[in-house]
Motif scaffolding. Structure first.
Motif, short mmCIF file in Angstrom:
data_model
loop_
_atom_site.label_atom_id
_atom_site.label_comp_id
_atom_site.label_asym_id
_atom_site.label_seq_id
_atom_site.Cartn_x
_atom_site.Cartn_y
_atom_site.Cartn_z
N SER A 172 0.84 -1.20 0.00
CA SER A 172 0.00 0.00 0.00
C SER A 172 0.88 1.25 0.00
O SER A 172 2.06 1.20 0.35
CB SER A 172 -0.93 0.02 1.22
N ALA B 19 -2.77 3.74 -8.08
CA ALA B 19 -3.52 2.53 -7.70
C ALA B 19 -3.82 1.68 -8.92
O ALA B 19 -3.68 0.45 -8.90
CB ALA B 19 -4.80 2.92 -6.97
N PRO C 166 -3.63 -0.66 -3.03
CA PRO C 166 -4.30 0.52 -2.48
C PRO C 166 -3.35 1.71 -2.39
O PRO C 166 -2.24 1.59 -1.85
CB PRO C 166 -4.75 0.07 -1.09
#
Length: 216
Positions: free
Chosen positions: A49, A68, A74
């Protein structure tokens, strides 16, 4: 070329200096250089992430959406730089700010920070607390950093660092100097770029072009 070279050098720094389990990135900046850093770090670490901040809500939201989609992980745009870095093991500061956007008291133990925006003596996108908390300060080249890297110039002037404290990235890569000594160390890499990086990037382009010629 400069964008790719800078991001590639930062990826080498993260791969060399970050703890083995580092897989989350805090990103300060949403421009071309910041995006390139996210891509480069994803090449050397299994990123799970990214948290991203920049001053413009529209630009940071757009950058988060684009990254993304590109990276398949994410990427969250947040409202403050503190939110972008708190609790994360890797932080990349890629801004043009002349005053700190990253404060050392936000950093979690074990964090590796790479800053590429302090490329002039008057620019310091990381504060002196970041330098003070760092168990190691790694630079492209100590002589260049002493004259051009804002946080280093200030820390040397104020006695927070000595010239011998500056560890060349090449020495850390080859094992001639040890930067990280423990999993809780905060390690700071301040980059302004040096000529050998440009030469290496140019050679990589030439080598790739020759490879295409041979294949065709």
């Amino acid at each position: 070329m400069t964008t790719l070279r800078t991001a590639a050098a930062s990826a080498v720094a993260f791969d060399t200096l970050a703890t083995a389990d580092s897989a989350e990135l805090g990103l300060l900046g949403s421009g071309t250089q910041a995006r390139a850093h996210a891509r480069a770090v994803a090449r050397v670490r299994p990123l799970r992430s990214v948290r991203l901040w920049s001053p413009s809500p529209e630009r940071r939201a757009r950058a988060a959406r684009d990254l993304a989609a590109e990276l398949g992980i994410p990427v969250v745009a947040v409202d403050t730089p503190r939110e972008a870095v708190t609790g994360l093991p890797m932080v990349a500061a890629c801004t043009l700010s002349s005053t700190p956007v990253l404060h050392g008291d936000w950093l979690t133990p074990g964090c590796t920070v790479v800053s590429v925006g302090s490329f002039e003596p008057t620019r310091s996108e990381v504060d002196q607390e970041t330098v003070r908390r760092a168990a190691a300060v790694v630079v492209d080249d100590p002589e260049t950093a002493r004259d051009h890297t804002g946080p280093v110039v200030t820390a040397l002037r104020d006695g927070l660092l000595t010239p011998d404290d500056l560890i060349p990235l090449g020495a850390a890569v080859t094992g001639r100097r040890q930067a990280r000594t423990g999993s809780d160390d905060i390690v700071l890499h301040l980059s302004v770029g040096i000529g050998v990086q440009d030469a290496a990037a140019a050679w990589a382009v030439i080598d790739a072009a020759r490879g295409r010629e041979h294949r065709s």
